[in-house]
Design a protein around this motif. Structure first.
Motif, PDB file in Angstrom:
ATOM      1  N   SER A   1      58.133  -2.058  50.554  1.00 31.84           N
ATOM      2  CA  SER A   1      58.263  -1.104  49.304  1.00 31.84           C
ATOM      3  C   SER A   1      58.688   0.307  49.829  1.00 31.84           C
ATOM      4  CB  SER A   1      56.809  -0.767  48.788  1.00 31.84           C
ATOM      5  OG  SER A   1      56.962   0.285  47.953  1.00 31.84           O
ATOM      6  N   VAL A   2      58.126   0.689  51.002  1.00 38.27           N
ATOM      7  CA  VAL A   2      58.932   2.030  51.595  1.00 38.27           C
ATOM      8  C   VAL A   2      60.230   1.787  51.980  1.00 38.27           C
ATOM      9  CG1 VAL A   2      58.753   3.711  53.302  1.00 38.27           C
ATOM     10  CG2 VAL A   2      56.716   3.097  52.078  1.00 38.27           C
ATOM     11  N   PHE A   3      60.655   0.851  52.802  1.00 34.72           N
ATOM     12  CA  PHE A   3      62.065   0.480  53.138  1.00 34.72           C
ATOM     13  C   PHE A   3      62.939   0.274  51.848  1.00 34.72           C
ATOM     14  CE2 PHE A   3      60.477   0.011  57.577  1.00 34.72           C
ATOM     15  CZ  PHE A   3      61.523   0.609  58.030  1.00 34.72           C
ATOM     16  N   SER A   4      62.272  -0.420  50.776  1.00 32.26           N
ATOM     17  CA  SER A   4      62.923  -0.748  49.753  1.00 32.26           C
ATOM     18  C   SER A   4      63.628   0.560  49.024  1.00 32.26           C
ATOM     19  CB  SER A   4      62.491  -1.722  48.977  1.00 32.26           C
ATOM     20  OG  SER A   4      63.097  -1.853  47.618  1.00 32.26           O
ATOM     21  N   GLU A   5      62.419   1.560  48.799  1.00 27.00           N
ATOM     22  CA  GLU A   5      62.705   2.752  48.290  1.00 27.00           C
ATOM     23  C   GLU A   5      63.820   3.504  48.878  1.00 27.00           C
ATOM     24  OE1 GLU A   5      59.236   4.462  46.884  1.00 27.00           O
ATOM     25  OE2 GLU A   5      58.296   2.581  45.847  1.00 27.00           O
ATOM     26  N   SER A   6      63.348   3.723  50.087  1.00 24.86           N
ATOM     27  CA  SER A   6      64.391   4.693  51.120  1.00 24.86           C
ATOM     28  C   SER A   6      65.661   3.910  50.969  1.00 24.86           C
ATOM     29  CB  SER A   6      63.579   4.767  52.467  1.00 24.86           C
ATOM     30  OG  SER A   6      62.300   5.321  52.288  1.00 24.86           O
ATOM     31  N   THR A   7      65.897   2.788  51.361  1.00 22.48           N
ATOM     32  CA  THR A   7      67.194   2.048  51.111  1.00 22.48           C
ATOM     33  C   THR A   7      68.003   2.307  49.879  1.00 22.48           C
ATOM     34  OG1 THR A   7      66.230   0.576  52.852  1.00 22.48           O
ATOM     35  CG2 THR A   7      68.432  -0.102  51.673  1.00 22.48           C
ATOM     36  N   THR A   8      67.202   2.228  48.810  1.00 20.03           N
ATOM     37  CA  THR A   8      67.730   2.353  47.498  1.00 20.03           C
ATOM     38  C   THR A   8      68.021   3.786  47.386  1.00 20.03           C
ATOM     39  OG1 THR A   8      66.448   0.902  46.447  1.00 20.03           O
ATOM     40  CG2 THR A   8      67.466   2.424  45.167  1.00 20.03           C
ATOM     41  N   ASN A   9      67.402   4.666  47.986  1.00 23.20           N
ATOM     42  CA  ASN A   9      67.743   6.315  47.959  1.00 23.20           C
ATOM     43  C   ASN A   9      68.998   6.438  48.710  1.00 23.20           C
ATOM     44  OD1 ASN A   9      65.663   7.047  46.507  1.00 23.20           O
ATOM     45  ND2 ASN A   9      64.318   7.663  48.143  1.00 23.20           N
ATOM     46  N   LEU A  10      69.021   5.552  49.901  1.00 21.00           N
ATOM     47  CA  LEU A  10      70.217   5.791  50.773  1.00 21.00           C
ATOM     48  C   LEU A  10      71.486   5.087  49.948  1.00 21.00           C
ATOM     49  CD1 LEU A  10      71.627   6.165  53.537  1.00 21.00           C
ATOM     50  CD2 LEU A  10      70.674   4.295  54.324  1.00 21.00           C
ATOM     51  N   TYR A  11      71.307   4.184  49.503  1.00 21.03           N
ATOM     52  CA  TYR A  11      72.587   3.519  48.811  1.00 21.03           C
ATOM     53  C   TYR A  11      72.812   4.426  47.733  1.00 21.03           C
ATOM     54  CZ  TYR A  11      71.866  -1.132  51.168  1.00 21.03           C
ATOM     55  OH  TYR A  11      71.775  -2.110  52.108  1.00 21.03           O
ATOM     56  N   GLU A  12      71.975   5.022  46.996  1.00 23.22           N
ATOM     57  CA  GLU A  12      72.335   5.770  45.663  1.00 23.22           C
ATOM     58  C   GLU A  12      72.965   6.970  46.181  1.00 23.22           C
ATOM     59  OE1 GLU A  12      68.661   6.362  43.447  1.00 23.22           O
ATOM     60  OE2 GLU A  12      68.781   4.551  42.552  1.00 23.22           O
ATOM     61  N   THR A  13      72.796   7.576  47.473  1.00 21.58           N
ATOM     62  CA  THR A  13      73.292   8.602  47.892  1.00 21.58           C
ATOM     63  C   THR A  13      74.915   8.393  48.114  1.00 21.58           C
ATOM     64  OG1 THR A  13      71.337   9.455  49.076  1.00 21.58           O
ATOM     65  CG2 THR A  13      73.296  10.430  49.872  1.00 21.58           C
ATOM     66  N   VAL A  14      75.139   7.129  48.691  1.00 21.89           N
ATOM     67  CA  VAL A  14      76.409   6.873  48.746  1.00 21.89           C
ATOM     68  C   VAL A  14      77.407   6.650  47.532  1.00 21.89           C
ATOM     69  CG1 VAL A  14      78.019   5.000  49.767  1.00 21.89           C
ATOM     70  CG2 VAL A  14      75.910   5.626  50.999  1.00 21.89           C
ATOM     71  N   VAL A  15      76.733   5.982  46.677  1.00 19.61           N
ATOM     72  CA  VAL A  15      77.427   5.654  45.339  1.00 19.61           C
ATOM     73  C   VAL A  15      77.464   7.187  44.493  1.00 19.61           C
ATOM     74  CG1 VAL A  15      77.029   4.544  43.067  1.00 19.61           C
ATOM     75  CG2 VAL A  15      76.385   3.275  45.114  1.00 19.61           C
ATOM     76  N   SER A  16      76.293   7.923  44.491  1.00 21.98           N
ATOM     77  CA  SER A  16      76.562   9.124  44.013  1.00 21.98           C
ATOM     78  C   SER A  16      77.648   9.987  44.487  1.00 21.98           C
ATOM     79  CB  SER A  16      75.306   9.976  43.826  1.00 21.98           C
ATOM     80  OG  SER A  16      74.910  10.495  44.882  1.00 21.98           O
ATOM     81  N   ALA A  17      77.843   9.961  45.770  1.00 24.13           N
ATOM     82  CA  ALA A  17      78.908  10.624  46.392  1.00 24.13           C
ATOM     83  C   ALA A  17      80.340  10.163  45.747  1.00 24.13           C
ATOM     84  CB  ALA A  17      79.039  10.542  47.897  1.00 24.13           C
ATOM     85  N   ALA A  18      80.416   9.001  45.702  1.00 22.15           N
ATOM     86  CA  ALA A  18      81.771   8.285  44.936  1.00 22.15           C
ATOM     87  C   ALA A  18      81.713   8.982  43.498  1.00 22.15           C
ATOM     88  CB  ALA A  18      81.612   6.948  44.991  1.00 22.15           C
ATOM     89  N   ILE A  19      80.804   8.983  42.732  1.00 24.31           N
ATOM     90  CA  ILE A  19      80.954   9.481  41.440  1.00 24.31           C
ATOM     91  C   ILE A  19      81.381  10.789  41.458  1.00 24.31           C
ATOM     92  CG2 ILE A  19      79.758   9.680  39.356  1.00 24.31           C
ATOM     93  CD1 ILE A  19      77.808   7.289  40.114  1.00 24.31           C
TER      94      ILE A  19
END
Length: 872
Positions: A405-423
């Motif tokens: 759960s922790v890795f899933s949430e933290s990895t999602t945060n990481l991925y979302e940071t990359v995507v939000s940077a593109a936006i």
């Protein structure tokens, strides 16, 4: 002597991570789980119940470190991207503006009325005094149109002030060296940025100057100076790039590193000296006792002009620099789209993609350790402290779930940071494209109105006659030579007949009468401040390509002259819009355009005006959501869309005009949207894949203990979506399925052999028998089973391991008679417990039937297959 280190590289991620508030929640949760691992590892070693998780603890710590480092690097990358963008966009916008000024001074210095006044002032001061009000009125007309200037000054070659717009400055003569330089220069202009006696009280005025020649071009009769609103322009740039609550500060630096303009003069006052390089790596800088993340960028230049050597410099206080990274760019993205993007995005590096895979591997190892521990306990009823061991195993299993759960949430945060940077980058680049367009077209509205005041044009059209054509054509061609953004310029008379063109390719238009609405509106414009713009549409004046045509009325000589014709300037839209959009395309850190990215201008209906994508020609419609086109002036919107079978980040900005152009005081209205699109993936998630992502975890069995003596422990597992079990007393353990050796000639439900306790055992794929489909290749678990008499051991492939619950005997029911045939592997069923979240039926498999089905039938075959098995 110890050197005082004022800067450190921004690549010091360990230092920077201490300022990233967004990391603290993830760091805290990971530390908590690490502490649990430490305790459980120690207890497992003391218990010796097959629960040693030392390696998993080490794997967790290593992966946690990798995760936090990657997340910190992405937060840093997004912050750096924002600062670099602000610094680059700010200096590029300023330099583009100054480029227009270099053309203005060269053209205005040849103005016939200014030339005539300068000649008269040198020989007849009395006549000059009489004509000075008229010249000031002409200066005023110019500044009303080109509002980027606040004063115009005409001085004699000896420095005497002949005329100026701002007469409140009591200066009789100037000793500024720019006068001599303007008289002697071989360049097309002189650019001066320093204190000058021409503008007393201003510390660093920006002045463009050039010599004024006599009518016969024999000698200079003066120097003309255009005084640019430098600080006002800088403030406009800063306001367009920064929100009121932002911590970022943008400055412009001189070649010597001194601040010449600042968005926050309280933090960085004009005149302060800052250390900074040209387009260097973003760095940590210290100023006035505070640390900043800083980026410096030189201008890319425009049409060969690179400006006065100034640089854009953006800074953010280090304790606030990463707050921008927590912005809500994904707030508008639907959950299904967000999940699809995170699953399919091509933005993520191999290192980022590897994190959830490694986390899953750790969880599988933990699950297997727990499962095997429970199997061990169920077999050894005399194990020391069995109850404690079961609690320990339960805690290890729970920790595995928390780990995922922790890795899933933290990895999602990481991925979302990359995507939000593109936006975020798309939004910033769309704003840049729109700003460039508005500023460019502001100049076009100015040009047509100013050129309409040319005395030669007014006199020739008022007089009429064919003899006028040759002189008008020469002037038009001279103008067009200075202003290359136009494909053509033309003059038409009061009847709409074309009397002169700048581009010889359109000589066939001479004598033709224009039949356009914009021409008729031009001839009815009320005053010299008014102008008219055609719709963006194909025109024979532009090779039947779509463009904007700016026009202004040419009036008869005199203060209240009526329109006697007009001037039309045909904007070279194909070339100029392409250049604007090209400059606005997102780029990678090495300066290359992001692969697959494109930018475009559209109207409010989504019809393309210009595009860098050859598949979206002018007039076509961009089929994305209406919300991108129904914006207020200056409004912006960003989101993720499905387009061409891929996910795209999209940023949109509606035009707001520049200065008075398209403002509330301007009669001209034309809503244009700039959009920048960047591909995030190479495909869109299929509906069946969406269902898999949305599927909840398989429910654990509601009752781990039956609560009575008459109970049976069942080792459970999943094959596909079905839940199966075997009496735990017949299970040896679960092992990894990574080393299966394929043996030719086996049926499809026999995968091959694997070594277990130094002996080969056959691995069967029950999915082929139970579901009719082989087990997915991703399944990496083997449950090792032994026969009741403990003679034969074999393995079965499973997708996931379940729990090993104690089940009350009365809840176990034999299979219905209709299902109890010779081929069925099922022994009994367990009804769902009322407390189960999912009402799953547990199917208990018969080991004896499996042996008969898997081994017995084969042994009776005429040509028996040699199956590996181990006798106990």
């Amino acid at each position: 002597m110890r050197k005082n280190r004022l800067e450190r590289p921004s690549t010091d991620i360990n230092y920077l991570s201490g300022f990233m508030l967004g990391l603290r929640e993830d760091q805290g949760r990971l530390r908590e789980i690490q502490s649990v691992y430490d305790n459980l590892t120690l207890l497992g070693q003391l218990l010796c119940a097959g629960t040693d998780i030392t390696q998993m603890r080490a794997d967790f710590k290593e992966l946690a470190d990798v995760l936090m480092t990657q997340l910190a690097q992405e937060l840093r990358k997004k912050a750096v991207l924002g600062l670099r963008s602000d610094a680059r966009v700010a200096i590029d916008i300023l330099v583009r503006n100054l480029f227009e000024r270099t053309a203005d001074i060269g053209f205005l210095a040849t103005d016939s009325e200014i030339q005539a006044f300068a000649e008269i002032a040198g020989s007849d001061p009395v006549a000059a005094a009489e004509q000075r009000p008229a010249l000031r009125a002409r200066f005023d007309e110019y500044v009303r149109k080109y509002s980027v200037y606040h004063d115009i000054i005409l001085v004699a070659p000896d420095g005497k002030v002949l005329a100026r717009l701002d007469e409140e400055i009591p200066l009789a003569a100037s000793r500024d060296p720019l006068i001599a330089e303007s008289l002697a220069t071989e360049a097309a202009y002189v650019e001066t940025f320093r204190a000058s006696d021409l503008l007393p009280g201003e510390s660093s005025p920006l002045i463009y100057s050039y010599r004024v020649m006599a009518a016969d071009d024999s000698h200079p009769v003066g120097v003309l100076c255009l005084c640019f609103r430098f600080q006002d322009e800088c403030e406009r740039i800063f306001r367009s790039l920064l929100e009121e609550d932002e911590w970022t500060v943008i400055t412009f630096l001189s070649p010597e590193g001194r601040v010449i303009a600042s968005s926050d003069p309280y933090q960085f006052p004009v005149g302060a000296r800052l250390a900074g390089g040209d387009d260097e790596e973003c760095r940590i800088a210290r100023f006035a006792g505070r640390e900043y993340l800083a980026s410096t960028c030189q201008s890319h230049g425009y049409q060969g002009y690179r400006g006065p050597g100034w640089r854009g410099h953006a800074l953010a206080p280090l304790n606030h620099a990463f707050e921008m990274s927590l912005a809500g760019e994904l707030d508008e993205v639907p959950e299904s789209v967000r999940a699809g993007v995170l699953e399919t995005a091509t933005l993520f590096s191999a290192e980022l993609r590897d994190i959830p895979l490694r986390a899953t591997s750790i969880q599988h190892e933990l699950n297997r350790a727990v499962w095997n521990g429970n199997v061990w306990l169920s077999r050894d009823s005399h194990a020391l402290n069995t109850s404690f061991a079961k609690v320990l195993l339960w805690e290890i299993g729970s920790t595995g779930m928390k780990t995922r759960s922790v890795f899933s949430e933290s990895t999602t945060n990481l991925y979302e940071t990359v995507v939000s940077a593109a936006i975020s980058d798309c939004s910033a680049q769309a704003a840049l494209a729109m700003d460039i367009m508005d500023r460019n077209l502001y100049e076009r509205a100015n040009d047509c109105r100013w050129w309409a005041l040319t005395g030669a044009f007014r006199g020739a059209l008022a007089q009429g006659g064919e003899a006028r054509r040759e002189g008008l054509t020469a002037i038009l061609r001279s103008i067009n030579g200075l202003y290359t953004v136009y494909a053509n310029l033309l003059i038409f008379d009061g009847a709409g007949k074309v009397v002169a063109v700048a581009n010889p390719a359109y000589n066939d238009m001479l004598g033709q009468t224009l039949q356009t609405e914009w021409m008729r509106k031009t001839l009815s414009l009320p005053d010299s401040q008014s102008y008219c713009v055609s719709p963006f549409a194909p025109s024979p004046l532009y090779a039947n390509l779509p463009t904007y045509i700016y026009a202004a009325a040419i009036r008869a000589p005199g203060e209240r002259g009526d329109p006697v014709g007009g001037i039309a300037i045909i904007f070279d839209s194909a070339t100029q819009f392409a250049a604007m959009l090209e400059d606005a395309l997102p780029r990678t850190e090495d300066g290359a355009i992001v692969d697959g990215a494109f930018a475009l201008f559209t109207d409010q209906e989504g019809r393309v005006i210009a595009s860098t994508d050859p598949e979206l020609a002018s007039g076509m419609r961009l089929e994305i959501g209406r919300e991108f086109f129904t914006l207020e002036p200056g409004g912006e919107y960003a989101n993720i869309v499905e387009f061409r079978g891929r996910y795209f980040a999209v940023g949109a900005r509606m035009s707001a005009g520049y200065r008075e152009y398209k403002s509330a005081s301007d009669a001209y209205r034309n809503a244009v949207v700039a959009l920048v699109l960047v591909p995030l993936s190479d495909r869109v998630l299929r509906p069946d894949e969406q269902c898999l992502l949305q599927r909840t975890d398989k429910a654990s069995y509601a009752s781990r203990q039956a609560g009575g003596e008459d109970a049976v422990e069942i080792a459970t597992f999943y094959i596909g979506d079905s839940w199966y079990g075997v009496a735990s007393s017949l299970v040896v353990e679960a092992i990894d399925a990574g080393d299966i050796t394929v043996i030719p000639g086996l049926p499809e439900w026999a995968r091959g052999c694997v070594m277990h306790d130094d002996q080969p055992i056959t691995v069967f794929d029950l999915a082929a028998l139970l579901t009719g489909r082989p087990t997915a290749l991703e399944a990496r678990q083997i449950v090792v089973i032994r026969s009741p008499e403990q003679r034969i051991s074999f393995g079965i492939l499973v997708d996931e391991l379940g729990e090993i619950p104690e089940i009350a005997a009365e809840r176990i029911e034999p299979i219905p008679g209709m299902l109890a045939n010779g081929k069925s592997l099922t022994e009994s069923l367990v009804k769902p417990h009322p407390a189960d979240a999912e009402k799953r039926i547990l199917v208990i498999l018969s080991v004896e039937r499996m042996l008969q089905r898997l081994f017995g039938a084969r042994l009776q075959h005429e040509a028996p297959l040699t199956l590996a098995y181990r006798e106990a």
